[in-house]
Design a protein around this motif. Structure first.
Motif, PDB file in Angstrom:
ATOM      1  N   GLY A 172      20.427   5.002  42.210  1.00  0.00           N
ATOM      2  CA  GLY A 172      20.139   3.715  42.821  1.00  0.00           C
ATOM      3  C   GLY A 172      21.213   2.697  42.491  1.00  0.00           C
ATOM      4  O   GLY A 172      22.286   3.018  41.974  1.00  0.00           O
ATOM      5  N   ARG A 173      20.905   1.436  42.752  1.00  0.00           N
ATOM      6  CA  ARG A 173      21.839   0.345  42.472  1.00  0.00           C
ATOM      7  C   ARG A 173      21.612  -0.148  41.050  1.00  0.00           C
ATOM      8  O   ARG A 173      20.657  -0.859  40.764  1.00  0.00           O
ATOM      9  CB  ARG A 173      21.636  -0.802  43.458  1.00  0.00           C
ATOM     10  N   VAL A 174      22.490   0.256  40.149  1.00  0.00           N
ATOM     11  CA  VAL A 174      22.364  -0.135  38.749  1.00  0.00           C
ATOM     12  C   VAL A 174      23.743  -0.407  38.181  1.00  0.00           C
ATOM     13  O   VAL A 174      24.753   0.095  38.674  1.00  0.00           O
ATOM     14  CB  VAL A 174      21.670   0.964  37.904  1.00  0.00           C
ATOM     15  N   ALA A 175      23.774  -1.215  37.126  1.00  0.00           N
ATOM     16  CA  ALA A 175      24.993  -1.372  36.331  1.00  0.00           C
ATOM     17  C   ALA A 175      25.038  -0.226  35.333  1.00  0.00           C
ATOM     18  O   ALA A 175      24.008   0.127  34.755  1.00  0.00           O
ATOM     19  CB  ALA A 175      24.967  -2.716  35.603  1.00  0.00           C
ATOM     20  N   THR A 176      26.195   0.380  35.152  1.00  0.00           N
ATOM     21  CA  THR A 176      26.286   1.562  34.300  1.00  0.00           C
ATOM     22  C   THR A 176      27.388   1.438  33.259  1.00  0.00           C
ATOM     23  O   THR A 176      28.416   0.805  33.496  1.00  0.00           O
ATOM     24  CB  THR A 176      26.548   2.835  35.129  1.00  0.00           C
TER      25      THR A 176
ATOM     26  N   ALA B  82      19.733  -3.278  35.326  1.00  0.00           N
ATOM     27  CA  ALA B  82      19.606  -3.849  36.661  1.00  0.00           C
ATOM     28  C   ALA B  82      20.951  -4.428  37.089  1.00  0.00           C
ATOM     29  O   ALA B  82      21.709  -4.937  36.255  1.00  0.00           O
ATOM     30  CB  ALA B  82      18.534  -4.928  36.667  1.00  0.00           C
ATOM     31  N   PRO B  83      21.271  -4.373  38.380  1.00  0.00           N
ATOM     32  CA  PRO B  83      22.603  -4.775  38.839  1.00  0.00           C
ATOM     33  C   PRO B  83      22.826  -6.272  38.899  1.00  0.00           C
ATOM     34  O   PRO B  83      23.904  -6.729  39.236  1.00  0.00           O
ATOM     35  CB  PRO B  83      22.665  -4.155  40.240  1.00  0.00           C
ATOM     36  N   ARG B  84      21.795  -7.059  38.610  1.00  0.00           N
ATOM     37  CA  ARG B  84      21.940  -8.510  38.774  1.00  0.00           C
ATOM     38  C   ARG B  84      22.891  -9.102  37.741  1.00  0.00           C
ATOM     39  O   ARG B  84      23.008  -8.623  36.612  1.00  0.00           O
ATOM     40  CB  ARG B  84      20.572  -9.191  38.664  1.00  0.00           C
TER      41      ARG B  84
ATOM     42  N   VAL C 295      16.913  -1.898  29.442  1.00  0.00           N
ATOM     43  CA  VAL C 295      17.965  -0.946  29.793  1.00  0.00           C
ATOM     44  C   VAL C 295      17.401   0.464  29.684  1.00  0.00           C
ATOM     45  O   VAL C 295      16.363   0.694  29.046  1.00  0.00           O
ATOM     46  CB  VAL C 295      19.216  -1.060  28.873  1.00  0.00           C
ATOM     47  N   GLY C 296      18.092   1.408  30.295  1.00  0.00           N
ATOM     48  CA  GLY C 296      17.729   2.809  30.177  1.00  0.00           C
ATOM     49  C   GLY C 296      18.938   3.621  29.795  1.00  0.00           C
ATOM     50  O   GLY C 296      20.086   3.180  29.943  1.00  0.00           O
ATOM     51  N   ILE C 297      18.696   4.815  29.274  1.00  0.00           N
ATOM     52  CA  ILE C 297      19.767   5.779  29.017  1.00  0.00           C
ATOM     53  C   ILE C 297      19.401   7.038  29.785  1.00  0.00           C
ATOM     54  O   ILE C 297      18.353   7.643  29.538  1.00  0.00           O
ATOM     55  CB  ILE C 297      19.933   6.064  27.516  1.00  0.00           C
ATOM     56  N   SER C 298      20.260   7.404  30.742  1.00  0.00           N
ATOM     57  CA  SER C 298      19.920   8.480  31.657  1.00  0.00           C
ATOM     58  C   SER C 298      21.193   9.102  32.209  1.00  0.00           C
ATOM     59  O   SER C 298      22.306   8.676  31.889  1.00  0.00           O
ATOM     60  CB  SER C 298      19.050   7.941  32.805  1.00  0.00           C
ATOM     61  N   TYR C 299      21.015  10.127  33.036  1.00  0.00           N
ATOM     62  CA  TYR C 299      22.154  10.740  33.712  1.00  0.00           C
ATOM     63  C   TYR C 299      22.724   9.771  34.748  1.00  0.00           C
ATOM     64  O   TYR C 299      21.975   9.059  35.421  1.00  0.00           O
ATOM     65  CB  TYR C 299      21.731  12.033  34.403  1.00  0.00           C
TER      66      TYR C 299
END
Length: 298
Positions: A152-156, A272-274, A141-145
């Motif tokens: 992009g296509r991500v789960a947030t 990732a959106p998967r 996972v990442g922590i970002s704006y």
């Protein structure tokens, strides 16, 4: 085929056969042979070859999309079955933008209390690097704006709104003020994050909106370095409110809200959106939601 797809993903990331082979822990002939076998199986050419790597063919670009999906699903399946047998264990990799490093301990402490068999690594990098590493399976996972620039296509999971203050030392210009404008901040000797950081681009944007331009006399990719220079009394900086407080103030350091406008930008956890996510990613996203809810209720 999974291992060959993994090799292909690494080659697309490294764009160099030798580096890709090293990253995969195999010899370059082994990597090349595996990719040739993959091409034979699929019946298309994936890599433009010459004396060195020259990029992916159009078919290679499309296969890369499938490879990321297939490899991601395979890893998720393995991790889910492992968790079913032994409970949640393993290693979680988190990439964090520099301005969010102050809050990551709230997440990691809560997570490790619930999942003591999981070890963690936390790295600081730019928002672009967070996305790239997520796409290439280098982090979980990442922590970002979550706004301002395409994610992009991500789960947030939104975590908090980043707001900004002038951080300066006692006796310096504006140190006795209750607030300061973006235009006024631009007149000070500033130390700021480097231009590759999205926080710096956000600051530049708000200064430009105020008709000013940032002209820092010192730049760094480390918030600790910036704060140590503020302490000298020769520089001021612009920092998110919570980060500045976490770094630790003494009576000589002043934190002054920047207004006109009172700007804010949302920071959150991305994955990732998967679906489904790996058990570790699911647990991290859950912890992010708990954190965000607790913060909202304060």
């Amino acid at each position: 085929m999974i291992d060959k797809l993994e090799f292909f993903i690494v080659l697309a990331r490294e764009r160099h056969f030798g580096r890709a082979a090293d990253a995969c822990g195999v010899t370059q002939p082994t990597l090349s042979a595996s990719l040739k076998q993959l091409e034979d199986q699929l019946g298309v050419v994936l890599v433009q070859r010459g004396s060195r790597f020259q990029g992916l063919t159009p078919e290679g670009q499309r296969v890369l999309e499938w490879a990321r999906r297939i490899v991601g699903d395979a890893r998720t399946m393995r991790e889910e079955m492992k968790a079913a047998r032994k409970g949640l264990s393993g290693h979680a990799r988190i990439a964090v933008i520099p301005t969010a490093t102050y809050m990551v301990t709230d997440l990691t402490v809560a997570f490790t209390e619930k999942h003591p068999a999981v070890t963690l690594s936390v790295t600081s990098c730019t928002s672009y690097e967070v996305l790239s590493r997520l796409e290439n399976f280098e982090i979980d996972v990442g922590i970002s704006y979550l706004e301002n620039e395409p994610t992009g296509r991500v789960a947030t999971v939104p975590l908090y709104a980043e707001r900004y203050q002038l951080i300066t030392s006692e006796g310096q210009e504006f140190a006795d003020r209750s607030s300061v404008s973006w235009a006024e901040v631009a007149t000070l000797p500033l130390c700021l994050l480097t231009p590759d950081m999205q926080n710096r681009r956000i600051i530049n944007q708000h200064l430009a909106e105020a008709g000013a331009t940032a002209k820092p006399t010192l730049e760094s990719n480390s918030m600790i370095v910036l704060f140590s220079h503020i302490r000298t009394g020769r520089w001021a900086s612009i920092m998110p409110v919570n980060l500045a407080e976490t770094l630790g103030f003494d009576e000589d350091i002043k934190s002054i809200p920047i207004v006109e406008p009172d700007a804010h930008h949302v920071v959150g956890m991305i994955a990732a959106p998967r679906e489904p996510h790996t058990p570790i990613v699911s647990a991290l996203l859950h912890e992010a939601r708990v954190f965000a809810k607790a913060l909202a209720e304060r």
